[in-house]
Design a protein around this motif. Structure first.
Motif, PDB file in Angstrom:
ATOM      1  N   HIS A  78       6.251   7.084   4.588  1.00  0.00           N
ATOM      2  CA  HIS A  78       6.376   5.775   4.154  1.00  0.00           C
ATOM      3  C   HIS A  78       5.389   5.841   2.859  1.00  0.00           C
ATOM      4  O   HIS A  78       6.042   5.191   1.813  1.00  0.00           O
ATOM      5  N   GLU A  79       4.180   6.302   3.044  1.00  0.00           N
ATOM      6  CA  GLU A  79       3.397   6.565   1.852  1.00  0.00           C
ATOM      7  C   GLU A  79       3.977   7.282   0.638  1.00  0.00           C
ATOM      8  O   GLU A  79       3.611   7.010  -0.481  1.00  0.00           O
ATOM      9  N   GLN A  80       4.446   8.218   1.011  1.00  0.00           N
ATOM     10  CA  GLN A  80       5.256   9.210   0.016  1.00  0.00           C
ATOM     11  C   GLN A  80       6.305   8.279  -0.606  1.00  0.00           C
ATOM     12  O   GLN A  80       6.445   8.471  -1.963  1.00  0.00           O
ATOM     13  N   ALA A  81       7.046   7.593  -0.122  1.00  0.00           N
ATOM     14  CA  ALA A  81       8.061   6.861  -0.444  1.00  0.00           C
ATOM     15  C   ALA A  81       7.433   5.576  -1.707  1.00  0.00           C
ATOM     16  O   ALA A  81       7.944   5.342  -2.685  1.00  0.00           O
ATOM     17  N   VAL A  82       6.488   5.154  -1.122  1.00  0.00           N
ATOM     18  CA  VAL A  82       5.725   4.096  -1.980  1.00  0.00           C
ATOM     19  C   VAL A  82       4.998   4.998  -3.164  1.00  0.00           C
ATOM     20  O   VAL A  82       5.117   4.266  -4.147  1.00  0.00           O
ATOM     21  N   THR A  83       4.506   5.993  -3.054  1.00  0.00           N
ATOM     22  CA  THR A  83       4.091   6.787  -4.259  1.00  0.00           C
ATOM     23  C   THR A  83       5.309   6.985  -5.165  1.00  0.00           C
ATOM     24  O   THR A  83       5.111   6.735  -6.423  1.00  0.00           O
ATOM     25  N   ALA A 125       7.103  -4.708  -1.286  1.00  0.00           N
ATOM     26  CA  ALA A 125       6.833  -3.208  -0.921  1.00  0.00           C
ATOM     27  C   ALA A 125       5.682  -3.344  -0.224  1.00  0.00           C
ATOM     28  O   ALA A 125       5.422  -2.907   1.192  1.00  0.00           O
ATOM     29  N   GLU A 126       4.466  -3.830  -0.861  1.00  0.00           N
ATOM     30  CA  GLU A 126       3.317  -3.694  -0.281  1.00  0.00           C
ATOM     31  C   GLU A 126       3.158  -4.668   0.824  1.00  0.00           C
ATOM     32  O   GLU A 126       2.499  -4.486   1.899  1.00  0.00           O
ATOM     33  N   LEU A 127       3.809  -5.899   0.827  1.00  0.00           N
ATOM     34  CA  LEU A 127       3.881  -6.624   1.917  1.00  0.00           C
ATOM     35  C   LEU A 127       4.374  -6.002   3.293  1.00  0.00           C
ATOM     36  O   LEU A 127       4.180  -6.194   4.107  1.00  0.00           O
ATOM     37  N   GLU A 186      -5.478  -3.648   3.774  1.00  0.00           N
ATOM     38  CA  GLU A 186      -5.508  -2.926   2.567  1.00  0.00           C
ATOM     39  C   GLU A 186      -4.126  -3.246   1.720  1.00  0.00           C
ATOM     40  O   GLU A 186      -4.326  -3.510   0.748  1.00  0.00           O
ATOM     41  N   GLU A 187      -3.126  -3.171   2.600  1.00  0.00           N
ATOM     42  CA  GLU A 187      -1.938  -3.294   1.945  1.00  0.00           C
ATOM     43  C   GLU A 187      -1.690  -5.013   1.370  1.00  0.00           C
ATOM     44  O   GLU A 187      -1.103  -5.040   0.417  1.00  0.00           O
ATOM     45  N   GLN A 188      -2.326  -5.762   2.258  1.00  0.00           N
ATOM     46  CA  GLN A 188      -2.215  -7.158   1.724  1.00  0.00           C
ATOM     47  C   GLN A 188      -3.082  -7.124   0.440  1.00  0.00           C
ATOM     48  O   GLN A 188      -2.833  -8.035  -0.455  1.00  0.00           O
ATOM     49  N   ALA A 189      -4.279  -6.485   0.339  1.00  0.00           N
ATOM     50  CA  ALA A 189      -5.210  -6.573  -0.837  1.00  0.00           C
ATOM     51  C   ALA A 189      -4.153  -6.036  -2.100  1.00  0.00           C
ATOM     52  O   ALA A 189      -4.270  -6.441  -3.159  1.00  0.00           O
ATOM     53  N   HIS A 190      -3.580  -4.894  -1.805  1.00  0.00           N
ATOM     54  CA  HIS A 190      -2.735  -4.289  -2.589  1.00  0.00           C
ATOM     55  C   HIS A 190      -1.742  -5.409  -3.197  1.00  0.00           C
ATOM     56  O   HIS A 190      -1.385  -5.204  -4.487  1.00  0.00           O
ATOM     57  N   ALA A 191      -1.176  -5.944  -2.384  1.00  0.00           N
ATOM     58  CA  ALA A 191      -0.144  -7.035  -2.697  1.00  0.00           C
ATOM     59  C   ALA A 191      -0.758  -8.238  -3.801  1.00  0.00           C
ATOM     60  O   ALA A 191      -0.172  -8.703  -4.501  1.00  0.00           O
ATOM     61  N   LEU A 245      -6.784  -2.277   9.600  1.00  0.00           N
ATOM     62  CA  LEU A 245      -7.342  -2.157   8.614  1.00  0.00           C
ATOM     63  C   LEU A 245      -6.361  -1.888   7.303  1.00  0.00           C
ATOM     64  O   LEU A 245      -6.553  -2.176   6.292  1.00  0.00           O
ATOM     65  N   GLN A 246      -5.550  -0.921   7.813  1.00  0.00           N
ATOM     66  CA  GLN A 246      -4.540  -0.532   6.864  1.00  0.00           C
ATOM     67  C   GLN A 246      -3.566  -2.106   6.493  1.00  0.00           C
ATOM     68  O   GLN A 246      -3.368  -2.069   5.129  1.00  0.00           O
ATOM     69  N   PHE A 247      -3.450  -2.644   7.512  1.00  0.00           N
ATOM     70  CA  PHE A 247      -2.585  -3.786   7.373  1.00  0.00           C
ATOM     71  C   PHE A 247      -3.613  -4.667   6.359  1.00  0.00           C
ATOM     72  O   PHE A 247      -2.872  -5.348   5.161  1.00  0.00           O
ATOM     73  N   GLU A 290      -4.759   5.375  -6.050  1.00  0.00           N
ATOM     74  CA  GLU A 290      -5.082   4.754  -4.346  1.00  0.00           C
ATOM     75  C   GLU A 290      -3.993   5.512  -3.373  1.00  0.00           C
ATOM     76  O   GLU A 290      -4.382   6.036  -2.322  1.00  0.00           O
ATOM     77  N   GLN A 291      -2.722   5.806  -3.935  1.00  0.00           N
ATOM     78  CA  GLN A 291      -1.905   6.779  -3.122  1.00  0.00           C
ATOM     79  C   GLN A 291      -2.328   8.162  -2.898  1.00  0.00           C
ATOM     80  O   GLN A 291      -2.051   8.672  -1.763  1.00  0.00           O
ATOM     81  N   VAL A 292      -2.958   8.828  -3.788  1.00  0.00           N
ATOM     82  CA  VAL A 292      -3.641  10.035  -3.550  1.00  0.00           C
ATOM     83  C   VAL A 292      -4.497   9.969  -2.526  1.00  0.00           C
ATOM     84  O   VAL A 292      -4.364  11.000  -1.437  1.00  0.00           O
ATOM     85  N   GLU A 293      -5.427   9.174  -2.327  1.00  0.00           N
ATOM     86  CA  GLU A 293      -6.180   8.995  -1.248  1.00  0.00           C
ATOM     87  C   GLU A 293      -5.662   8.660   0.170  1.00  0.00           C
ATOM     88  O   GLU A 293      -6.016   9.157   1.241  1.00  0.00           O
ATOM     89  N   GLU A 294      -4.677   7.773   0.128  1.00  0.00           N
ATOM     90  CA  GLU A 294      -3.732   7.323   1.137  1.00  0.00           C
ATOM     91  C   GLU A 294      -3.361   8.498   1.838  1.00  0.00           C
ATOM     92  O   GLU A 294      -3.100   8.760   3.150  1.00  0.00           O
ATOM     93  N   GLU A 295      -2.588   9.210   0.964  1.00  0.00           N
ATOM     94  CA  GLU A 295      -1.579  10.344   1.526  1.00  0.00           C
ATOM     95  C   GLU A 295      -2.665  11.471   1.823  1.00  0.00           C
ATOM     96  O   GLU A 295      -2.172  12.001   3.066  1.00  0.00           O
TER      97      GLU A 295
HETATM   98 FE1  FEO Z   1      -0.153  -0.002  -0.878  1.00  0.00          FE
HETATM   99 FE2  FEO Z   1      -0.236   2.104   1.382  1.00  0.00          FE
HETATM  100  O1  FEO Z   1       0.049   1.803  -0.429  1.00  0.00           O
END
Ligand code: FEO
Length: 167
Positions: free
Chosen positions: A93-98, A16-18, A49-54, A45-47, A126-131
């Motif tokens: 999308h971020e709400q679904a990830v949360t 999901a992160e990828l 960040e998501e790779q870093a989450h993965a 940058l969002q791209f 992290e999701q709180v910040e992103e949303e």
């Molecule tokens: Fe990896 Fe945008 O949450």
């Protein structure tokens, strides 16, 4: 060791992160075509960040003696109606990830897997910040109806975004 169930759930989250990274890269390309280069930069940058989450999940699965199961990444959308449509999509999308992350915390709690619960707490924050940051941008875009000199200014502001180190 992690159980097979938690290993599967963590791998699902890794995918999901990828996918998130893919989606934001696609959005970056679309915004660049629309000459919204600040927002295009923001999405890149969002791209990243998501790779870093993965990668964080990837390393954790390995550290716990689990197996990595990389799956096919779905093709993201390539067209949107405009900047407001894009940020509405990001928020949904971020709400679904949360919601996926919350399910993973529940699964780890059920199995009394404290290490996974601790890892996932990082994602919860992290999701709180992103949303919150996406909601702020969306509110501002709606205020200016996604156009005119207001959009020019918000685009310039988006260009200033820098990458927050992931720890
Ligand atoms: Fe990896 Fe945008 O949450």
């Amino acid at each position: 060791m992690i159980t097979k169930n938690i290993e599967d759930e963590l791998n699902k989250q890794l995918n999901a992160e990828l996918y998130s990274a893919y989606l934001y890269l696609s959005m970056s390309a679309f915004l660049s075509k629309k000459n919204l280069n600040g927002f295009s930069h923001w999405m890149q940058l969002q791209f990243e960040e998501e790779q870093a989450h993965a990668k964080k999940l990837f390393q954790y699965i390995l550290d716990r003696g689990g197996n990595i199961q990389l799956e096919q990444i779905s093709k993201p959308k390539t067209e949107w109606l405009g900047i407001i449509d894009i940020f509405e999509h990001v928020l949904r999308h971020e709400q679904a990830v949360t919601s996926m992350i919350n399910d993973l915390v529940d699964a780890a709690m059920n199995e009394k897997d404290h290490a996974t619960v601790a890892l996932m707490q990082w994602y919860v924050s992290e999701q709180v910040e992103e949303e919150a940051s996406v909601s702020d941008i969306l509110d501002q875009l709606k205020l200016i109806e996604g156009k005119g000199s207001g959009l020019f200014m918000l685009d310039r502001e988006a260009k200033q975004r820098i990458l927050n180190p992931i720890n």
